[in-house]
Write an enzyme that holds these catalytic residues in place. Structure first.
Site, PDB file in Angstrom:
ATOM      1  N   ASN A  15      31.918  10.097  28.529  1.00  0.00           N
ATOM      2  CA  ASN A  15      31.483   9.348  28.215  1.00  0.00           C
ATOM      3  C   ASN A  15      31.831   8.282  29.592  1.00  0.00           C
ATOM      4  O   ASN A  15      30.962   7.408  29.776  1.00  0.00           O
ATOM      5  CB  ASN A  15      31.475   8.813  27.223  1.00  0.00           C
ATOM      6  CG  ASN A  15      33.233   8.462  26.768  1.00  0.00           C
ATOM      7  OD1 ASN A  15      34.052   9.561  26.645  1.00  0.00           O
ATOM      8  ND2 ASN A  15      33.513   7.000  27.012  1.00  0.00           N
ATOM      9  N   CYS A  40      38.464  -4.818  28.152  1.00  0.00           N
ATOM     10  CA  CYS A  40      38.775  -6.435  28.347  1.00  0.00           C
ATOM     11  C   CYS A  40      39.678  -6.954  27.206  1.00  0.00           C
ATOM     12  O   CYS A  40      39.155  -7.284  25.819  1.00  0.00           O
ATOM     13  CB  CYS A  40      37.756  -7.543  27.915  1.00  0.00           C
ATOM     14  SG  CYS A  40      38.073  -9.026  28.542  1.00  0.00           S
ATOM     15  N   GLN A  45      28.445  13.451  24.280  1.00  0.00           N
ATOM     16  CA  GLN A  45      27.690  12.894  24.866  1.00  0.00           C
ATOM     17  C   GLN A  45      26.861  14.355  25.793  1.00  0.00           C
ATOM     18  O   GLN A  45      25.868  13.769  26.619  1.00  0.00           O
ATOM     19  CB  GLN A  45      28.363  12.923  26.217  1.00  0.00           C
ATOM     20  CG  GLN A  45      28.965  11.261  26.287  1.00  0.00           C
ATOM     21  CD  GLN A  45      27.882   9.962  26.142  1.00  0.00           C
ATOM     22  OE1 GLN A  45      26.974   9.765  26.452  1.00  0.00           O
ATOM     23  NE2 GLN A  45      28.329   8.718  25.258  1.00  0.00           N
TER      24      GLN A  45
HETATM   25  N1  PLP Z   1      32.637  10.272  21.354  1.00  0.00           N
HETATM   26  C1  PLP Z   1      31.719  10.165  22.351  1.00  0.00           C
HETATM   27  C2  PLP Z   1      32.437  10.542  23.937  1.00  0.00           C
HETATM   28  C3  PLP Z   1      30.642   8.634  23.372  1.00  0.00           C
HETATM   29  O1  PLP Z   1      30.369   8.757  23.831  1.00  0.00           O
HETATM   30  C4  PLP Z   1      31.502   8.164  21.685  1.00  0.00           C
HETATM   31  C5  PLP Z   1      30.053   6.579  21.466  1.00  0.00           C
HETATM   32  O2  PLP Z   1      30.796   6.077  22.444  1.00  0.00           O
HETATM   33  C6  PLP Z   1      31.571   8.166  20.635  1.00  0.00           C
HETATM   34  C7  PLP Z   1      32.302   9.281  20.252  1.00  0.00           C
HETATM   35  C8  PLP Z   1      31.594   7.597  19.481  1.00  0.00           C
HETATM   36  O3  PLP Z   1      30.273   7.805  18.639  1.00  0.00           O
HETATM   37  P1  PLP Z   1      29.070   6.479  17.490  1.00  0.00           P
HETATM   38  O4  PLP Z   1      29.663   5.814  18.673  1.00  0.00           O
HETATM   39  O5  PLP Z   1      28.413   7.347  16.900  1.00  0.00           O
HETATM   40  O6  PLP Z   1      30.876   6.083  16.811  1.00  0.00           O
END
Ligand code: PLP
Length: 378
Positions: A150, A324, A178
């Site tokens: 991500n 942060c 993602q």
């Molecule tokens: N895994 C990844 C790679 C993500 O980018 C995110 C979201 O930020 C999540 C898990 C968590 O998903 P959710 O926001 O639906 O809890």
């Protein structure tokens, strides 16, 4: 001031019109409890099972292999904690660049003593030789490697990793939050045992997710209650959210190739323009196969605490993996795991594009960013 530019689609995406309509339809017409035996319940049950079948079809799964959850974090937690709970003695191996939903769950599974970190290379790609050694020497209870990262967008060799885990008889989970809607995610091509999905990354609502659980995979529920979702995720199901998720996933998959080709061209234009305009700028994970949507750059000499707020003030919304903590910015664990020195891991920005991104958005970011960098270079 021109309209603000949104370049943070990896954080979340706007709800697709079709998903909103589907959601409103369920909320107003099919609002029964799917567990009720009367006609309201039967209607809601039919809508829920329709959503399950549609989402399953997007990834090539059987409907019974889809467990609806309340988001990606919950799906990851259910996979990691649920499998780890079946064998408390053995370690849990996760890639160093996992989302916190996996990393923190793996730590919670038995403290850091149980956690084995799989290293990545300079581009954020898992070291498969190291993983093979972990499989041989440590015999983990579970391996978890995300499909696509991500923060930097690096795509992992999940097909190969899944095959290695299958050979070793070790359950394999991949966080595909993602990847879904951006890459072909097919459970008939990648022999993963578990895959986590989230609706809001592809135009569905927040708080809706799913876990693919391949037939025969054994895991414990994390919540205890009324036995919904085959006992793996008890609690009255959110039929509207599940329906909107399925609709959004179908649409994202139907448009995927066309949208991703367009977005990749915009991302490439953004990256080339940034490299031209900002001296010393480094594109992170540039050597890895990457999601077409993400560009993560480091700006040596820029004040990490000022970079994003200054960009925001100029009307460009982006993000970074830096956390942060009590006022001080700490470098992203992803960039640190990739071996970036703190001078590069600190001042980093993640631009992420989506289906609504335009050439004007990119031009505006290219106009603003060099000015912002000038201002925040120390
Ligand atoms: N895994 C990844 C790679 C993500 O980018 C995110 C979201 O930020 C999540 C898990 C968590 O998903 P959710 O926001 O639906 O809890």
């Amino acid at each position: 001031m021109p309209h603000p530019v949104y370049l943070d689609y990896a954080a979340t995406t706007p709800l697709r019109a079709e998903a909103r309509e589907a959601m409103l339809d369920v909320l107003s017409q099919r609002w029964g409890n799917p567990s009720s035996g009367h006609c309201w319940g039967r209607e809601a049950r039919a809508a829920l099972e329709d959503a399950r079948a549609r989402l399953a079809a997007v990834v090539g799964a059987a409907p019974a292999e889809i467990v609806f959850t309340r988001g990606g974090t919950e799906a990851d937690n259910l996979a990691v904690l649920g499998v780890a709970a079946r064998d408390a003695e053995r370690p849990v191996a996760v890639a160093a660049v996992e989302h916190k939903a996996v990393l923190a769950a793996a730590k919670a599974a038995g403290g850091s003593g149980r956690l084995v970190t799989i290293p990545v290379d300079r581009d954020g790609v898992v070291d498969v030789d190291a993983l093979e050694q972990i499989l041989r020497d440590r015999r983990p209870a579970l391996v978890s490697v995300m499909w696509a990262n991500n923060e930097v967008g690096a795509v992992q060799p999940v097909e190969r990793i899944a095959a290695l885990c299958a050979e070793a008889g070790v359950p394999f989970h991949s966080d595909a939050v993602q990847a879904l809607g951006k890459l072909p995610v097919r459970v008939d091509r990648v022999p993963a045992d578990l895959l986590a999905f989230s609706a809001h990354k592809l135009g569905g609502p927040r708080g809706a997710g799913a876990l693919f659980v391949r037939r025969g995979t054994r895991l414990e529920p994390m919540l205890h209650g009324g036995g919904q979702e085959r006992g793996l995720r008890p609690g009255t199901e959110d039929v509207a959210a599940a329906t909107a998720f399925a609709v959004a996933a179908e649409r994202a998959e139907a448009e995927r190739e066309e949208t991703m080709a367009r977005v990749a061209a915009l991302r490439d234009r953004l990256e080339a323009g940034l490299c031209e305009r900002v001296a010393g700028l480094v594109v992170n994970a540039a050597g890895a196969p990457r999601l077409p949507t993400i560009s993560n750059v480091s700006v040596p000499g820029a004040d990490p605490e000022m970079l994003l707020p200054a960009l925001d003030m100029e009307g460009v919304a982006a993000s970074s993996g830096s956390a942060c903590n009590s006022g001080a910015v700490s470098a992203s664990h992803v960039l640190t795991a990739m071996g970036l020195p703190v001078e590069l891991a600190g001042p980093s920005v993640r631009f992420s594009l989506g289906r609504d991104s335009t050439a004007e958005d990119v031009e505006r970011a290219l106009e603003v960013f060099p000015r912002v960098v000038e201002r925040v270079r120390m």
